[in-house]
Design a protein around this motif. Structure first.
Motif, PDB file in Angstrom:
ATOM      1  N   ALA A  25       0.846  -1.208   0.000  1.00  0.00           N
ATOM      2  CA  ALA A  25       0.000   0.000   0.000  1.00  0.00           C
ATOM      3  C   ALA A  25       0.876   1.250   0.000  1.00  0.00           C
ATOM      4  O   ALA A  25       0.649   2.193  -0.768  1.00  0.00           O
ATOM      5  N   VAL A  26       1.893   1.245   0.856  1.00  0.00           N
ATOM      6  CA  VAL A  26       2.791   2.396   0.955  1.00  0.00           C
ATOM      7  C   VAL A  26       3.487   2.652  -0.389  1.00  0.00           C
ATOM      8  O   VAL A  26       3.559   3.787  -0.868  1.00  0.00           O
ATOM      9  N   ASN A  28       2.569   1.571  -3.438  1.00  0.00           N
ATOM     10  CA  ASN A  28       1.611   1.919  -4.494  1.00  0.00           C
ATOM     11  C   ASN A  28       1.167   3.368  -4.393  1.00  0.00           C
ATOM     12  O   ASN A  28       0.912   4.030  -5.396  1.00  0.00           O
ATOM     13  N   ARG A  29       1.098   3.879  -3.163  1.00  0.00           N
ATOM     14  CA  ARG A  29       0.701   5.276  -2.972  1.00  0.00           C
ATOM     15  C   ARG A  29       1.756   6.226  -3.529  1.00  0.00           C
ATOM     16  O   ARG A  29       1.447   7.236  -4.144  1.00  0.00           O
ATOM     17  N   PRO A  32       2.463   4.810  -7.981  1.00  0.00           N
ATOM     18  CA  PRO A  32       1.294   4.055  -8.454  1.00  0.00           C
ATOM     19  C   PRO A  32       1.499   3.356  -9.793  1.00  0.00           C
ATOM     20  O   PRO A  32       0.795   2.392 -10.078  1.00  0.00           O
TER      21      PRO A  32
ATOM     22  N   VAL C  37      -3.936  -4.011  -4.505  1.00  0.00           N
ATOM     23  CA  VAL C  37      -3.058  -4.215  -3.354  1.00  0.00           C
ATOM     24  C   VAL C  37      -3.752  -5.184  -2.399  1.00  0.00           C
ATOM     25  O   VAL C  37      -4.848  -4.907  -1.921  1.00  0.00           O
ATOM     26  N   TYR C  61      -1.976   4.632   5.543  1.00  0.00           N
ATOM     27  CA  TYR C  61      -1.028   4.146   4.547  1.00  0.00           C
ATOM     28  C   TYR C  61      -1.641   3.993   3.164  1.00  0.00           C
ATOM     29  O   TYR C  61      -0.960   3.621   2.215  1.00  0.00           O
ATOM     30  N   LEU C  62      -2.936   4.278   3.026  1.00  0.00           N
ATOM     31  CA  LEU C  62      -3.610   4.069   1.739  1.00  0.00           C
ATOM     32  C   LEU C  62      -3.624   5.346   0.912  1.00  0.00           C
ATOM     33  O   LEU C  62      -3.780   6.448   1.446  1.00  0.00           O
ATOM     34  N   GLY C  63      -3.477   5.184  -0.384  1.00  0.00           N
ATOM     35  CA  GLY C  63      -3.606   6.318  -1.281  1.00  0.00           C
ATOM     36  C   GLY C  63      -4.991   6.935  -1.158  1.00  0.00           C
ATOM     37  O   GLY C  63      -5.972   6.239  -0.904  1.00  0.00           O
TER      38      GLY C  63
END
Lengths: 274, 274, 274
Positions: A25-26, A28-29, A32, C37, C61-63
């Motif tokens: 998650a970290v 991908n944020r 992306p 994810v 931690y999420l976009g």
């Protein structure tokens, strides 16, 4: 090419909890467009040597510009978190505990290193027990998204990085002194011997190899797959990562037959005589 | 559409080691814009029938242009590695051991097949025990990246491909002769019977079904979820993949109640009489 | 940005079968440009509280525009399947069984909710035991691909959504009444106490904390990592998700030392006196 640089992620986290997922998650944020390849999260917990070996063995299969994130960290939060650039141009992120040393050496050595501390990179507060989430994953993602390595933190002198020497086999004509790297669940014995060692010793051309441990021994033939050994008989194959594996046909068990050897135990290979 | 064709990946590798991960690395390197969907890596080791069934059952859920990579390979390195195009246009890569036969049949049959041997495709040296990494994953990735199937190697006559017949239930009015496909960990018994078989037999409209095995039997009602059966009682539900499942309310165990049946054992379904 | 919105996927499915994979296939087909994810699929089966907690703890931690898909569903097929928009703009999809309530509250409450029933969205026939594949995953993917939430089905009044209150610690000066949230495999005891609770009680500045359970107790010091406690001694650390964890140095076991406490058991923290 569209998309960001791939991140190749290796750890000893397993899949029982959210540790791998939260790192995804970290990353991908922050990045992306970067695919994330989970090389393995099945490294035995805290086994730095196992992780270091997998990194080296996997190199031929990684894309040239993939950023490597490796986390096996028995002293989490006590070692420096570093990002490295090797002579080959590969970017690698991980703890400075030796995990990255063999792969760096294999890639021509470290040409630049930084300690990951930049406030724009790390997530605060940094959990003392989860630098992977708060320091290392963000660092890898920023690199994959195109940040220069210098943006991650202050330079570290490469010669101060923790060393780690994988155990080296000793090879001479007709004889190899080596050790057990690992056992698999079938009792097959992985040795720190590469196919090239076998050629250098000439043992690749003998009819049978004498495998001696401190309290057990076997007489093995060169085979190419598991199916080639009969019950109780011994064989030597080259595993998919290029290492020698001593196997034994069911219901035999090579590790037991060699006196219950385990990781680190010495093994001697010579030509078998009648 | 931006991005490459999706690769749907199925195997019996599990997640204990790096086998899945290194195949991902290989595919990402060749086809960086292709998402990879891990359909399952939990196929029981070497269980070709289980893998073949999952492929067929998953078809309705796959994108039309997704390339399928399937690896369950008891004789790794001895069977041909093939890429197939079906009458429906689906591209499938895997070992020529029957694993791909049922899904090919379900898609109208194979219209083109090649053996994957092209030097520009396979990674050398090919490990005798890891064709997935060195032959099959590269083949799937090249297809996903747009390579024509002919580029992977020489044509193979479709009629020479290994066949594989999934066990077929025998259906008549009021009676189904079938067999156990699988047990789950709760002892529920999966039968090779589809909802349509039930309709064809008329057993979908009876009040209760007599389930007979060689040394055990039960009397089951049609239910729609697990919650619908009381302790020790028997039920028949349609599982999410469309197969009949014989269940029994806790602490009952359907497989035990049927005399400890296992995969392949015969089962007879008829209308239960008082 | 190129590509679709990320989908963050959480469930209690594990990796033994194809449930996670088939949901991935369904989502990739609908939203091929959306990264997925896997936050965790290791939620203990049917443990709604555990899933709800992980969602809340993972939020930082999420976009911002990631769509959340959460599936822990003891009554699969009986609860409504819903998609929510929170005051913060976050889109969340899951069963209406309380799983989504704490995260919605943490995000300012639900401003719009729909029940997922639109024929263009759900896959038919809907399996009574696999709404994740047939209803929830398609809903999340359509949102990630840009569909408006109204397109998924009819509006639901937010006040009719199932509530779920995570257990709240009671904090006063010098004393915290709390409960066990979970044990890990080493017997460490996770409490429903956040670092801020500790500060509010003043127990962050005492030399040692008395940990009392109904039939056991310990005297713990504040430490920052596992390595800081000696054999048999007690420590209190803040875990990576921000909760207090009572630990004990090997071969001690905190849960045993507290009288074999388990999830839900009450615990009292006070200042330890000599």
């Amino acid at each position: 090419m569209l998309g960001g640089r791939t991140i190749v992620f290796l750890s000893d986290f397993g899949y029982r909890n959210e540790w791998v997922g939260i790192c995804h998650a970290v990353m991908n944020r922050i990045a992306p467009a970067s695919p994330i390849v989970d090389l393995s999260h099945g490294i035995p917990p805290l086994d730095v040597q196992n992780g270091a070996l997998l990194l080296v063995d996997s190199l031929p299969y990684l894309g040239d510009d993939a950023v490597v994130l490796a986390v096996v960290d028995p002293s989490v939060g006590r070692d420096r978190d570093v990002a490295l650039e090797t002579a080959s141009g590969r970017l690698i992120v991980g703890p400075d505990n030796g995990l990255l040393a063999p792969v760096s050496t294999a890639l021509g050595g470290v040409t630049r290193a930084v300690e990951v501390t930049a406030p724009e990179v790390v997530l605060t507060p940094i959990s003392p027990s989860f630098h992977a989430r708060d320091v290392l994953a963000p660092a890898a993602a920023h690199l994959a998204a195109g940040a220069p390595i210098d943006a991650l933190g202050p330079a570290v002198a490469p010669e101060t990085l923790a060393p780690f020497a994988l155990p080296e086999a000793s090879v001479e004509r007709g004889k190899i002194e080596c050790e057990v790297l690992d056992l698999n669940r079938f009792g097959n014995v992985l040795l720190n011997v590469r196919e090239s060692h076998l050629r250098d010793s000439g043992l690749d051309r003998v009819e049978a190899i004498q495998v001696d441990a401190t309290s057990g021994s076997g007489r093995a033939h060169h085979v190419s797959t598991y199916a080639d050994v009969c019950a109780g008989e011994w064989g030597i194959i080259v595993d998919p990562r290029g290492w020698l594996l001593v196997i034994r046909g069911n219901p035999g068990n090579a590790a037991e037959g060699l006196g219950n050897v385990g990781s680190g135990d010495p093994i001697w290979l010579t030509e078998a005589r009648d």
